[in-house]
Design a protein around this motif. Structure first.
Motif, PDB file in Angstrom:
ATOM      1  N   GLU A  14       0.815  -1.212   0.000  1.00 24.91           N
ATOM      2  CA  GLU A  14       0.000   0.000   0.000  1.00 24.91           C
ATOM      3  C   GLU A  14       0.852   1.266   0.000  1.00 24.91           C
ATOM      4  N   ALA A  15       2.009   1.198   0.625  1.00 23.93           N
ATOM      5  CA  ALA A  15       2.922   2.348   0.606  1.00 23.93           C
ATOM      6  C   ALA A  15       3.494   2.540  -0.790  1.00 23.93           C
ATOM      7  N   ARG A  16       3.843   1.441  -1.427  1.00 19.46           N
ATOM      8  CA  ARG A  16       4.367   1.522  -2.793  1.00 19.46           C
ATOM      9  C   ARG A  16       3.304   2.064  -3.741  1.00 19.46           C
ATOM     10  N   VAL A  17       2.067   1.599  -3.576  1.00 14.51           N
ATOM     11  CA  VAL A  17       0.963   2.130  -4.398  1.00 14.51           C
ATOM     12  C   VAL A  17       0.818   3.620  -4.163  1.00 14.51           C
ATOM     13  N   GLY A  18       0.807   4.037  -2.920  1.00 12.47           N
ATOM     14  CA  GLY A  18       0.657   5.451  -2.592  1.00 12.47           C
ATOM     15  C   GLY A  18       1.756   6.308  -3.185  1.00 12.47           C
ATOM     16  N   GLN A  19       2.988   5.854  -3.068  1.00  9.72           N
ATOM     17  CA  GLN A  19       4.115   6.601  -3.641  1.00  9.72           C
ATOM     18  C   GLN A  19       3.966   6.749  -5.147  1.00  9.72           C
ATOM     19  N   VAL A 121     -14.908 -21.371  -1.160  1.00  3.10           N
ATOM     20  CA  VAL A 121     -14.339 -20.390  -0.241  1.00  3.10           C
ATOM     21  C   VAL A 121     -12.981 -19.976  -0.801  1.00  3.10           C
ATOM     22  N   GLY A 122     -12.710 -18.695  -0.765  1.00  3.30           N
ATOM     23  CA  GLY A 122     -11.464 -18.165  -1.290  1.00  3.30           C
ATOM     24  C   GLY A 122     -11.580 -17.614  -2.693  1.00  3.30           C
ATOM     25  N   LEU A 123     -12.677 -17.948  -3.398  1.00  2.00           N
ATOM     26  CA  LEU A 123     -12.871 -17.410  -4.744  1.00  2.00           C
ATOM     27  C   LEU A 123     -13.012 -15.899  -4.653  1.00  2.00           C
ATOM     28  N   THR A 124     -12.191 -15.193  -5.400  1.00  5.44           N
ATOM     29  CA  THR A 124     -12.161 -13.733  -5.337  1.00  5.44           C
ATOM     30  C   THR A 124     -11.913 -13.164  -6.721  1.00  5.44           C
ATOM     31  N   PHE A 125     -12.612 -12.064  -7.018  1.00  5.28           N
ATOM     32  CA  PHE A 125     -12.383 -11.317  -8.247  1.00  5.28           C
ATOM     33  C   PHE A 125     -11.954  -9.911  -7.861  1.00  5.28           C
ATOM     34  N   VAL A 126     -10.855  -9.460  -8.455  1.00  3.96           N
ATOM     35  CA  VAL A 126     -10.337  -8.117  -8.248  1.00  3.96           C
ATOM     36  C   VAL A 126     -10.388  -7.417  -9.596  1.00  3.96           C
ATOM     37  N   ALA A 127     -10.963  -6.219  -9.627  1.00  7.78           N
ATOM     38  CA  ALA A 127     -11.062  -5.471 -10.879  1.00  7.78           C
ATOM     39  C   ALA A 127     -10.455  -4.090 -10.714  1.00  7.78           C
ATOM     40  N   LEU A 128      -9.904  -3.592 -11.802  1.00  4.96           N
ATOM     41  CA  LEU A 128      -9.324  -2.257 -11.850  1.00  4.96           C
ATOM     42  C   LEU A 128      -9.900  -1.525 -13.053  1.00  4.96           C
ATOM     43  N   SER A 129     -10.520  -0.380 -12.792  1.00  5.06           N
ATOM     44  CA  SER A 129     -11.060   0.471 -13.854  1.00  5.06           C
ATOM     45  C   SER A 129     -10.146   1.682 -14.004  1.00  5.06           C
ATOM     46  N   THR A 130      -9.745   1.965 -15.264  1.00  5.98           N
ATOM     47  CA  THR A 130      -8.822   3.049 -15.572  1.00  5.98           C
ATOM     48  C   THR A 130      -9.286   3.742 -16.849  1.00  5.98           C
ATOM     49  N   PRO A 131      -8.670   4.854 -17.206  1.00  8.86           N
ATOM     50  CA  PRO A 131      -9.009   5.488 -18.481  1.00  8.86           C
ATOM     51  C   PRO A 131      -8.683   4.603 -19.691  1.00  8.86           C
ATOM     52  N   TRP A 135      -9.706  -4.259 -16.122  1.00  6.90           N
ATOM     53  CA  TRP A 135      -9.132  -5.593 -16.028  1.00  6.90           C
ATOM     54  C   TRP A 135      -9.692  -6.281 -14.798  1.00  6.90           C
ATOM     55  N   VAL A 136      -9.852  -7.603 -14.918  1.00  3.18           N
ATOM     56  CA  VAL A 136     -10.335  -8.407 -13.800  1.00  3.18           C
ATOM     57  C   VAL A 136      -9.419  -9.615 -13.651  1.00  3.18           C
ATOM     58  N   ARG A 137      -9.061  -9.911 -12.432  1.00  2.07           N
ATOM     59  CA  ARG A 137      -8.283 -11.111 -12.129  1.00  2.07           C
ATOM     60  C   ARG A 137      -9.083 -12.005 -11.192  1.00  2.07           C
ATOM     61  N   ARG A 138      -8.974 -13.295 -11.417  1.00  4.45           N
ATOM     62  CA  ARG A 138      -9.665 -14.307 -10.614  1.00  4.45           C
ATOM     63  C   ARG A 138      -8.638 -15.035  -9.756  1.00  4.45           C
ATOM     64  N   VAL A 160      -2.839  -2.703  -9.065  1.00  7.09           N
ATOM     65  CA  VAL A 160      -2.594  -1.274  -9.294  1.00  7.09           C
ATOM     66  C   VAL A 160      -1.132  -1.065  -9.692  1.00  7.09           C
ATOM     67  N   LEU A 161      -0.222  -1.712  -8.986  1.00  7.28           N
ATOM     68  CA  LEU A 161       1.198  -1.576  -9.327  1.00  7.28           C
ATOM     69  C   LEU A 161       1.481  -2.093 -10.733  1.00  7.28           C
ATOM     70  N   ASP A 162       0.865  -3.213 -11.101  1.00  7.81           N
ATOM     71  CA  ASP A 162       1.045  -3.753 -12.456  1.00  7.81           C
ATOM     72  C   ASP A 162       0.575  -2.747 -13.506  1.00  7.81           C
ATOM     73  N   TYR A 163      -0.562  -2.109 -13.234  1.00  8.33           N
ATOM     74  CA  TYR A 163      -1.063  -1.093 -14.165  1.00  8.33           C
ATOM     75  C   TYR A 163      -0.071   0.068 -14.266  1.00  8.33           C
ATOM     76  N   LEU A 164       0.390   0.539 -13.138  1.00  8.80           N
ATOM     77  CA  LEU A 164       1.314   1.681 -13.131  1.00  8.80           C
ATOM     78  C   LEU A 164       2.653   1.337 -13.784  1.00  8.80           C
ATOM     79  N   ASP A 165       3.014   0.050 -13.767  1.00  9.02           N
ATOM     80  CA  ASP A 165       4.240  -0.415 -14.418  1.00  9.02           C
ATOM     81  C   ASP A 165       4.044  -0.693 -15.906  1.00  9.02           C
TER      82      ASP A 165
END
Length: 168
Positions: A14-19, A121-131, A135-138, A160-165
Motif C-alpha cells: 500500500e505504501a508503494r501504491v501510494g508513492q 471459499v477463497g474465490l475472489t475477483f479483483v477489478a481495476l477500472s482506468t481510463p 481488467w479483472v483477475r480471478r 494497481v502496481l502492475d497497471y502503473l508499471d
C-alpha cells in the motif's frame, strides 16, 4: 532485506501504491465487498494518503451494490455477487461515483461459509477500472477468513502496481 527482517513501512504494497499514485498525480477509489474496507483502511494507514485516495465504499449487500454503484439487479441475480462481471461493474461504478483516475474493486467468498459447488471459499475477483480499460483477475485463495481478506487486498494493490508499471 532478508526473509527474517520485517517489512518497513515503505516496503508495504500500500505504501508503494501510494508513492506511485502521488508521483503520477493520480487518484484512486475503492469498492469493496469481501474485504469490508480493508483496502481503504490500509491505504489510509499511510500518511498523506488524502493526496490520492478520494474515497471508498463497502458494498457488502447486493442492495448497496445497486444503490451506490448502479449495478443492475438482473446482473446480480444472474451472475451472483461473486463474479467477474460484478467485479468489473463495481470498479466502473466506483470510478464514476468518485470521479477518479483509478478504481479498484473486490468481491469474493472469504469464508468459512458462503461457498457453493461452483464457487469455493477463497474465490475472489479483483477489478481495476482506468481510463485505458478495465481488467479483472480471478483468484482462489487458501486460508481462513482473515487470510483470504488480506490476500485479496494484496492482490488489489499488486494489480494497481502492475497497471502503473505498464503490465496491464
Amino acid at each position: 532485506m532478508s526473509a527474517r527482517e520485517p517489512a518497513t513501512d515503505d516496503d508495504r504494497l500500500e505504501a508503494r501504491v501510494g508513492q506511485r499514485l502521488r508521483s503520477a498525480g493520480l487518484t484512486i477509489a475503492t469498492a469493496e465487498s469481501s474485504t469490508g474496507g480493508l483496502i481503504a483502511k490500509r491505504l489510509t494507514d499511510i500518511p498523506g494518503s488524502s493526496a490520492y485516495l478520494i474515497g471508498g465504499v463497502v458494498v457488502y449487500a447486493n442492495r448497496a451494490k445497486r444503490r451506490l454503484l448502479s449495478l443492475d439487479e438482473q446482473l446480480l441475480a444472474e451472475q451472483g455477487a461473486v463474479s467477474e462481471t460484478v467485479a468489473r461493474e463495481m470498479a466502473i461504478g466506483a470510478r464514476t461515483l468518485f470521479g477518479v483516475d483509478l478504481a479498484i474493486s473486490v468481491t469474493g467468498i472469504a469464508g468459512p461459509d458462503g461457498a457453493t459447488a461452483t464457487k469455493p471459499v477463497g474465490l475472489t475477483f479483483v477489478a481495476l477500472s482506468t481510463p485505458r480499460g478495465v481488467w479483472v483477475r480471478r483468484f482462489v485463495f487458501e486460508g481462513d477468513r482473515l487470510q483470504n481478506r488480506e490476500q485479496s487486498a494484496d492482490a488489489a494493490f499488486q494489480m494497481v502496481l502492475d497497471y502503473l508499471d505498464g503490465a496491464l
